[in-house]
Scaffold this motif. Structure first.
Motif, PDB file in Angstrom:
ATOM      1  N   HIS A  17       0.806  -1.220   0.000  1.00 45.49           N
ATOM      2  CA  HIS A  17       0.000   0.000   0.000  1.00 45.49           C
ATOM      3  C   HIS A  17       0.841   1.272   0.000  1.00 45.49           C
ATOM      4  N   TRP A  18       2.148   1.161   0.140  1.00 47.28           N
ATOM      5  CA  TRP A  18       2.999   2.330   0.351  1.00 47.28           C
ATOM      6  C   TRP A  18       2.976   3.320  -0.822  1.00 47.28           C
ATOM      7  N   GLU A  19       3.156   2.846  -2.037  1.00 42.16           N
ATOM      8  CA  GLU A  19       3.232   3.752  -3.187  1.00 42.16           C
ATOM      9  C   GLU A  19       1.956   4.562  -3.366  1.00 42.16           C
ATOM     10  N   GLU A  20       0.811   3.897  -3.285  1.00 41.99           N
ATOM     11  CA  GLU A  20      -0.451   4.618  -3.455  1.00 41.99           C
ATOM     12  C   GLU A  20      -0.699   5.570  -2.292  1.00 41.99           C
ATOM     13  N   VAL A  35      -7.414   7.997   3.105  1.00 40.04           N
ATOM     14  CA  VAL A  35      -6.666   7.181   2.148  1.00 40.04           C
ATOM     15  C   VAL A  35      -6.466   5.776   2.713  1.00 40.04           C
ATOM     16  N   LEU A  36      -6.113   5.675   3.982  1.00 41.02           N
ATOM     17  CA  LEU A  36      -5.918   4.369   4.603  1.00 41.02           C
ATOM     18  C   LEU A  36      -7.206   3.568   4.634  1.00 41.02           C
ATOM     19  N   GLU A  37      -8.332   4.227   4.878  1.00 43.86           N
ATOM     20  CA  GLU A  37      -9.610   3.525   4.854  1.00 43.86           C
ATOM     21  C   GLU A  37      -9.925   3.024   3.453  1.00 43.86           C
ATOM     22  N   ASP A  38      -9.645   3.825   2.428  1.00 46.03           N
ATOM     23  CA  ASP A  38      -9.871   3.403   1.048  1.00 46.03           C
ATOM     24  C   ASP A  38      -8.991   2.208   0.670  1.00 46.03           C
ATOM     25  N   LEU A  39      -7.778   2.177   1.212  1.00 49.57           N
ATOM     26  CA  LEU A  39      -6.855   1.080   0.919  1.00 49.57           C
ATOM     27  C   LEU A  39      -7.172  -0.180   1.712  1.00 49.57           C
ATOM     28  N   GLY A  40      -8.024  -0.073   2.731  1.00 49.35           N
ATOM     29  CA  GLY A  40      -8.392  -1.233   3.540  1.00 49.35           C
ATOM     30  C   GLY A  40      -7.467  -1.493   4.706  1.00 49.35           C
ATOM     31  N   VAL A  41      -6.699  -0.494   5.107  1.00 48.76           N
ATOM     32  CA  VAL A  41      -5.807  -0.639   6.262  1.00 48.76           C
ATOM     33  C   VAL A  41      -6.589  -0.188   7.491  1.00 48.76           C
ATOM     34  N   ASP A  42      -7.065  -1.158   8.276  1.00 51.60           N
ATOM     35  CA  ASP A  42      -7.968  -0.856   9.382  1.00 51.60           C
ATOM     36  C   ASP A  42      -7.299  -0.867  10.755  1.00 51.60           C
ATOM     37  N   ARG A  43      -6.306  -1.693  10.938  1.00 48.88           N
ATOM     38  CA  ARG A  43      -5.683  -1.827  12.260  1.00 48.88           C
ATOM     39  C   ARG A  43      -4.774  -0.638  12.561  1.00 48.88           C
ATOM     40  N   HIS A  44      -4.762  -0.242  13.826  1.00 52.15           N
ATOM     41  CA  HIS A  44      -3.957   0.912  14.242  1.00 52.15           C
ATOM     42  C   HIS A  44      -2.466   0.654  14.071  1.00 52.15           C
ATOM     43  N   CYS A  45      -2.047  -0.585  14.313  1.00 53.57           N
ATOM     44  CA  CYS A  45      -0.622  -0.884  14.194  1.00 53.57           C
ATOM     45  C   CYS A  45      -0.166  -0.791  12.731  1.00 53.57           C
ATOM     46  N   CYS A  46      -1.015  -1.221  11.810  1.00 53.53           N
ATOM     47  CA  CYS A  46      -0.675  -1.141  10.379  1.00 53.53           C
ATOM     48  C   CYS A  46      -0.697   0.305   9.898  1.00 53.53           C
ATOM     49  N   ARG A  47      -1.644   1.075  10.395  1.00 58.53           N
ATOM     50  CA  ARG A  47      -1.717   2.490  10.035  1.00 58.53           C
ATOM     51  C   ARG A  47      -0.457   3.221  10.499  1.00 58.53           C
ATOM     52  N   ARG A  48       0.007   2.858  11.679  1.00 61.66           N
ATOM     53  CA  ARG A  48       1.216   3.469  12.227  1.00 61.66           C
ATOM     54  C   ARG A  48       2.402   3.233  11.310  1.00 61.66           C
ATOM     55  N   MET A  49       2.484   2.028  10.737  1.00 60.41           N
ATOM     56  CA  MET A  49       3.606   1.694   9.866  1.00 60.41           C
ATOM     57  C   MET A  49       3.657   2.622   8.644  1.00 60.41           C
ATOM     58  N   LEU A  50       2.507   2.965   8.102  1.00 57.43           N
ATOM     59  CA  LEU A  50       2.466   3.799   6.900  1.00 57.43           C
ATOM     60  C   LEU A  50       2.570   5.288   7.220  1.00 57.43           C
ATOM     61  N   VAL A  51       1.890   5.718   8.261  1.00 58.63           N
ATOM     62  CA  VAL A  51       1.858   7.157   8.577  1.00 58.63           C
ATOM     63  C   VAL A  51       3.204   7.640   9.106  1.00 58.63           C
ATOM     64  N   SER A  52       3.881   6.821   9.887  1.00 57.55           N
ATOM     65  CA  SER A  52       5.116   7.281  10.537  1.00 57.55           C
ATOM     66  C   SER A  52       6.377   6.977   9.730  1.00 57.55           C
ATOM     67  N   HIS A  53       6.256   6.345   8.572  1.00 54.89           N
ATOM     68  CA  HIS A  53       7.439   5.964   7.793  1.00 54.89           C
ATOM     69  C   HIS A  53       8.056   7.164   7.083  1.00 54.89           C
ATOM     70  N   ARG A  54       9.376   7.257   7.132  1.00 52.54           N
ATOM     71  CA  ARG A  54      10.139   8.255   6.378  1.00 52.54           C
ATOM     72  C   ARG A  54      11.023   7.514   5.389  1.00 52.54           C
ATOM     73  N   ASP A  55      10.956   7.884   4.138  1.00 55.78           N
ATOM     74  CA  ASP A  55      11.724   7.207   3.101  1.00 55.78           C
ATOM     75  C   ASP A  55      13.142   7.772   3.083  1.00 55.78           C
TER      76      ASP A  55
END
Length: 64
Positions: A17-20, A35-55
């Motif tokens: 889900h990272w690129e989108e 955006v996370l809801e549209d992608l189907g990422v529902d769990r808080h731990c999974c959301r944290r992985m995407l929101v807090s990531h720095r490339d």
């Protein structure tokens, strides 16, 4: 660094889900939560992985 393939806590796949997410939330004007809801990422731990990531791969790669 690069986005992990799986969530550290629950093991769900989040790397696909990272690129989108990056295109829509970080570079666009959409709300990251929607955006996370549209992608189907529902769990808080999974959301944290995407929101807090720095490339940082471009920053670290010259030193490897």
């Amino acid at each position: 660094m690069m986005i992990p393939v799986r969530c550290f806590t629950c093991g769900n796949v989040v790397g696909e889900h990272w690129e989108e997410f990056k295109e829509r939330a970080r570079e666009g004007d959409e709300d990251p939560g929607e955006v996370l809801e549209d992608l189907g990422v529902d769990r808080h731990c999974c959301r944290r992985m995407l929101v807090s990531h720095r490339d940082l791969v471009d920053v670290v790669s010259p030193y490897q």
